[in-house]
Structures are given as C-alpha cells and as structure tokens.
Design a protein around this motif. Structure first.
Motif, PDB file in Angstrom:
ATOM      1  N   PRO A  31       8.658  13.466   0.879  1.00 14.82           N
ATOM      2  CA  PRO A  31       8.271  11.946   1.476  1.00 14.82           C
ATOM      3  C   PRO A  31       8.772  12.091   3.139  1.00 14.82           C
ATOM      4  O   PRO A  31       9.534  12.617   3.581  1.00 14.82           O
ATOM      5  CB  PRO A  31       9.384  11.114   1.033  1.00 14.82           C
ATOM      6  CG  PRO A  31      10.058  11.818  -0.125  1.00 14.82           C
ATOM      7  CD  PRO A  31       9.874  13.238   0.076  1.00 14.82           C
ATOM      8  N   ALA A  32       7.992  11.233   3.698  1.00 18.58           N
ATOM      9  CA  ALA A  32       8.033  11.240   5.300  1.00 18.58           C
ATOM     10  C   ALA A  32       9.253  10.140   5.494  1.00 18.58           C
ATOM     11  O   ALA A  32       9.208   9.238   4.585  1.00 18.58           O
ATOM     12  CB  ALA A  32       6.636  10.689   5.838  1.00 18.58           C
ATOM     13  N   LEU A  33       9.938  10.230   6.440  1.00 23.31           N
ATOM     14  CA  LEU A  33      10.812   9.107   6.776  1.00 23.31           C
ATOM     15  C   LEU A  33      10.188   7.701   6.830  1.00 23.31           C
ATOM     16  O   LEU A  33      10.782   6.835   6.425  1.00 23.31           O
ATOM     17  CB  LEU A  33      11.501   9.358   8.132  1.00 23.31           C
ATOM     18  CG  LEU A  33      12.376  10.775   8.389  1.00 23.31           C
ATOM     19  CD1 LEU A  33      12.915  11.099   9.670  1.00 23.31           C
ATOM     20  CD2 LEU A  33      13.499  10.656   7.234  1.00 23.31           C
ATOM     21  N   THR A  34       9.012   7.814   7.400  1.00 27.35           N
ATOM     22  CA  THR A  34       8.232   6.445   7.514  1.00 27.35           C
ATOM     23  C   THR A  34       7.957   5.534   6.137  1.00 27.35           C
ATOM     24  O   THR A  34       8.104   4.561   5.744  1.00 27.35           O
ATOM     25  CB  THR A  34       6.942   6.475   8.332  1.00 27.35           C
ATOM     26  OG1 THR A  34       6.063   7.446   7.566  1.00 27.35           O
ATOM     27  CG2 THR A  34       7.190   6.739   9.658  1.00 27.35           C
ATOM     28  N   ALA A  35       7.768   6.783   4.958  1.00 30.73           N
ATOM     29  CA  ALA A  35       7.514   6.168   3.848  1.00 30.73           C
ATOM     30  C   ALA A  35       8.685   5.752   3.146  1.00 30.73           C
ATOM     31  O   ALA A  35       8.674   4.783   2.518  1.00 30.73           O
ATOM     32  CB  ALA A  35       6.779   7.561   2.992  1.00 30.73           C
ATOM     33  N   VAL A  36       9.824   6.415   3.453  1.00 28.50           N
ATOM     34  CA  VAL A  36      10.953   6.070   2.835  1.00 28.50           C
ATOM     35  C   VAL A  36      11.533   4.688   3.408  1.00 28.50           C
ATOM     36  O   VAL A  36      12.128   3.662   2.780  1.00 28.50           O
ATOM     37  CB  VAL A  36      12.261   7.142   3.126  1.00 28.50           C
ATOM     38  CG1 VAL A  36      13.479   6.634   2.543  1.00 28.50           C
ATOM     39  CG2 VAL A  36      11.819   8.233   2.268  1.00 28.50           C
ATOM     40  N   ARG A  37      11.326   4.445   4.892  1.00 28.50           N
ATOM     41  CA  ARG A  37      11.716   3.125   5.377  1.00 28.50           C
ATOM     42  C   ARG A  37      10.612   2.144   4.892  1.00 28.50           C
ATOM     43  O   ARG A  37      11.124   1.195   4.552  1.00 28.50           O
ATOM     44  CB  ARG A  37      11.400   3.593   6.801  1.00 28.50           C
ATOM     45  CG  ARG A  37      11.612   2.262   7.750  1.00 28.50           C
ATOM     46  CD  ARG A  37      11.024   2.148   8.989  1.00 28.50           C
ATOM     47  NE  ARG A  37       9.476   2.256   9.014  1.00 28.50           N
ATOM     48  CZ  ARG A  37       8.511   2.663   9.735  1.00 28.50           C
ATOM     49  NH1 ARG A  37       9.044   3.480  10.642  1.00 28.50           N
ATOM     50  NH2 ARG A  37       7.265   2.596   9.599  1.00 28.50           N
ATOM     51  N   ASN A  41       4.788   5.208  -0.850  1.00 30.95           N
ATOM     52  CA  ASN A  41       4.242   6.746  -0.557  1.00 30.95           C
ATOM     53  C   ASN A  41       3.220   6.522   0.447  1.00 30.95           C
ATOM     54  O   ASN A  41       2.031   5.837   0.457  1.00 30.95           O
ATOM     55  CB  ASN A  41       3.859   7.367  -1.973  1.00 30.95           C
ATOM     56  CG  ASN A  41       4.891   7.654  -2.864  1.00 30.95           C
ATOM     57  OD1 ASN A  41       5.544   8.665  -2.394  1.00 30.95           O
ATOM     58  ND2 ASN A  41       4.944   6.775  -3.625  1.00 30.95           N
ATOM     59  N   PHE A  42       3.017   7.435   1.246  1.00 28.91           N
ATOM     60  CA  PHE A  42       1.913   7.995   2.476  1.00 28.91           C
ATOM     61  C   PHE A  42       1.501   6.493   3.235  1.00 28.91           C
ATOM     62  O   PHE A  42       0.488   5.931   3.117  1.00 28.91           O
ATOM     63  CB  PHE A  42       0.576   8.332   1.473  1.00 28.91           C
ATOM     64  CG  PHE A  42       0.789   9.581   0.797  1.00 28.91           C
ATOM     65  CD1 PHE A  42       0.918  10.798   1.356  1.00 28.91           C
ATOM     66  CD2 PHE A  42       1.027   9.247  -0.849  1.00 28.91           C
ATOM     67  CE1 PHE A  42       0.928  11.918   0.680  1.00 28.91           C
ATOM     68  CE2 PHE A  42       1.006  10.504  -1.409  1.00 28.91           C
ATOM     69  CZ  PHE A  42       1.066  11.741  -0.878  1.00 28.91           C
ATOM     70  N   SER A  43       2.643   5.969   3.596  1.00 24.08           N
ATOM     71  CA  SER A  43       2.564   4.673   4.269  1.00 24.08           C
ATOM     72  C   SER A  43       2.190   4.640   5.716  1.00 24.08           C
ATOM     73  O   SER A  43       1.985   3.754   6.355  1.00 24.08           O
ATOM     74  CB  SER A  43       3.978   3.905   4.060  1.00 24.08           C
ATOM     75  OG  SER A  43       5.055   4.452   4.727  1.00 24.08           O
ATOM     76  N   ARG A  48      -3.691   9.995   5.871  1.00 25.17           N
ATOM     77  CA  ARG A  48      -5.162   9.721   5.508  1.00 25.17           C
ATOM     78  C   ARG A  48      -5.305   9.911   3.883  1.00 25.17           C
ATOM     79  O   ARG A  48      -6.395   9.791   3.506  1.00 25.17           O
ATOM     80  CB  ARG A  48      -6.230  10.861   6.144  1.00 25.17           C
ATOM     81  CG  ARG A  48      -5.931  10.867   7.521  1.00 25.17           C
ATOM     82  CD  ARG A  48      -6.830  12.046   8.444  1.00 25.17           C
ATOM     83  NE  ARG A  48      -5.878  13.320   8.048  1.00 25.17           N
ATOM     84  CZ  ARG A  48      -6.179  14.465   8.462  1.00 25.17           C
ATOM     85  NH1 ARG A  48      -7.289  14.599   9.033  1.00 25.17           N
ATOM     86  NH2 ARG A  48      -5.266  15.260   8.105  1.00 25.17           N
ATOM     87  N   PHE A  49      -4.343   9.777   3.518  1.00 26.84           N
ATOM     88  CA  PHE A  49      -4.227   9.840   1.856  1.00 26.84           C
ATOM     89  C   PHE A  49      -5.119   8.662   1.022  1.00 26.84           C
ATOM     90  O   PHE A  49      -5.851   9.165   0.383  1.00 26.84           O
ATOM     91  CB  PHE A  49      -2.869   9.969   1.227  1.00 26.84           C
ATOM     92  CG  PHE A  49      -2.642   9.732  -0.323  1.00 26.84           C
ATOM     93  CD1 PHE A  49      -2.802  11.078  -0.834  1.00 26.84           C
ATOM     94  CD2 PHE A  49      -2.485   8.670  -0.997  1.00 26.84           C
ATOM     95  CE1 PHE A  49      -2.684  11.343  -2.478  1.00 26.84           C
ATOM     96  CE2 PHE A  49      -2.493   8.769  -2.337  1.00 26.84           C
ATOM     97  CZ  PHE A  49      -2.648  10.044  -3.178  1.00 26.84           C
ATOM     98  N   TRP A  50      -4.709   7.664   1.434  1.00 21.47           N
ATOM     99  CA  TRP A  50      -5.498   6.415   0.822  1.00 21.47           C
ATOM    100  C   TRP A  50      -6.828   6.524   1.130  1.00 21.47           C
ATOM    101  O   TRP A  50      -7.646   6.072   0.194  1.00 21.47           O
ATOM    102  CB  TRP A  50      -4.837   5.166   1.210  1.00 21.47           C
ATOM    103  CG  TRP A  50      -3.320   5.045   0.800  1.00 21.47           C
ATOM    104  CD1 TRP A  50      -2.281   5.229   1.282  1.00 21.47           C
ATOM    105  CD2 TRP A  50      -2.968   5.104  -0.604  1.00 21.47           C
ATOM    106  NE1 TRP A  50      -1.098   5.440   0.770  1.00 21.47           N
ATOM    107  CE2 TRP A  50      -1.291   5.106  -0.609  1.00 21.47           C
ATOM    108  CE3 TRP A  50      -3.380   4.834  -1.679  1.00 21.47           C
ATOM    109  CZ2 TRP A  50      -0.698   5.098  -1.429  1.00 21.47           C
ATOM    110  CZ3 TRP A  50      -2.748   4.882  -2.857  1.00 21.47           C
ATOM    111  CH2 TRP A  50      -1.391   5.157  -2.836  1.00 21.47           C
TER     112      TRP A  50
END
Length: 181
Positions: A31-37, A41-43, A48-50
């Motif tokens: 996970p990216a730090l931004t996703a955890v924050r 996922n992939f937030s 470009r995931f979504w």
C-alpha cells in the motif's frame, strides 16, 4: 460481500477486497502511504488503477477508490504482496516479500481466485525466485491460482503510458472473459 475477516491487512490500516471464487485478484506490491491515509486501495489521484480497469473492460464504469468493494460484483479483488505501507515500493527489499509470502499464500488459498495478477514484477520475482520474468501470464501457479504479471499502474511508473498499460490489462481480461461479465 467482503469475506476477508481476519485476512484483512489491519496492520497497514488498509483492507483487502476479497471474496470466494473471484476471477482475478489484483495484487499490488504494497500500500501507498496515501492509500492508508485515505483508507482505500489505489486512492492517489496519480494512480491509474481504476481508470485502467475501466478502460480494459473489467468494470462497466469508472469506479472511485472509495467504491473499491464494488469490484467484487465484477469478479475482481485486491490485495497486496506486502502489507507495510511506503512512499514508494522501491523501499521494499527481497526479505519483505519473503516474509509476506505465507500470508499472501493463505489468503489466495482461502479465497481461491482463478487468477492472481501481480502489479509489477518485484513481488512475483521474489516469490517465484526468478531473476526476471516477462509481462503477462506466467507458467507458475501460486496457491492454486494462475499467475500474471502486469505493469504497475502507479503514477510513479512512467515507463508505461496509459494506452500501453491498458493493453496488458486487456490481455488478461480477454483470456479470463468467460468468467467475468
């Protein structure tokens, strides 16, 4: 419906999106730090995931990160090879993947997806002990799932433009088409 229960990545503050018998589980490196924050996922807006999932035909509309559980309706799920969040996956070491492999194997065994798509080569290379691999379907089976290696959709991955990135995901979608509507 999410059946992940004790298999959630609570330590990282980010949950898997898993259910039994999915057609494919997309396995990020970590996970990216931004996703955890953000708790999804992939937030990151740069990820470009979504967009790639929609453009390659996995979803009928463009989902937002906060709609991640909707993926289950499309026969898709999300997990990470390593639960420890980092600013960049380049911070992970071979030992991180090796230590995380038993939990990943337990999740895949429990939920039994038909396919496991590693997003980036690093996790697959570490888990399979292969120095290098090509993009696409792999000959190895992991915990009963066919394995794929797809380019990482992170905005940090500048080696792949959106069209080229989408093409690899479309190849996976075309091969598993009968199982996903």
């Amino acid at each position: 419906m999410d059946h992940s229960g004790d298999m959630q990545q609570a330590a990282a503050g980010l949950s898997d999106v898993l259910g039994p018998g999915l057609s494919v589980v997309f396995c990020g490196l970590n996970p990216a730090l931004t996703a955890v924050r953000d708790g999804h996922n992939f937030s990151s807006p740069s990820n470009r995931f979504w967009r790639v999932l929609h453009l390659s035909g996995f979803t009928s509309r463009l989902l937002r990160a906060d709609e991640e559980r909707e993926l289950l309706k499309y026969g898709c799920g999300i997990t990470a090879a390593v639960s420890r969040a980092t600013k960049s996956a380049s911070e992970l070491r071979l030992d991180d993947y090796k230590r995380a492999t038993p939990l990943l194997e337990a999740k895949i065994t429990k939920f039994a997806p038909a396919n496991l798509a590693f997003l980036g080569k690093a996790a697959f290379a570490a888990i399979s002990a292969r120095a290098d691999c090509d993009w696409g379907r792999q000959s190895e089976v992991f915990a009963g799932a066919n394995t794929w290696v797809l380019p990482n959709p992170s905005g940090l991955n500048r080696a792949f433009g959106l069209d080229r990135l989408t093409a690899y995901y479309r190849d996976l979608k075309a091969e598993i088409q009968p199982r996903i509507g």
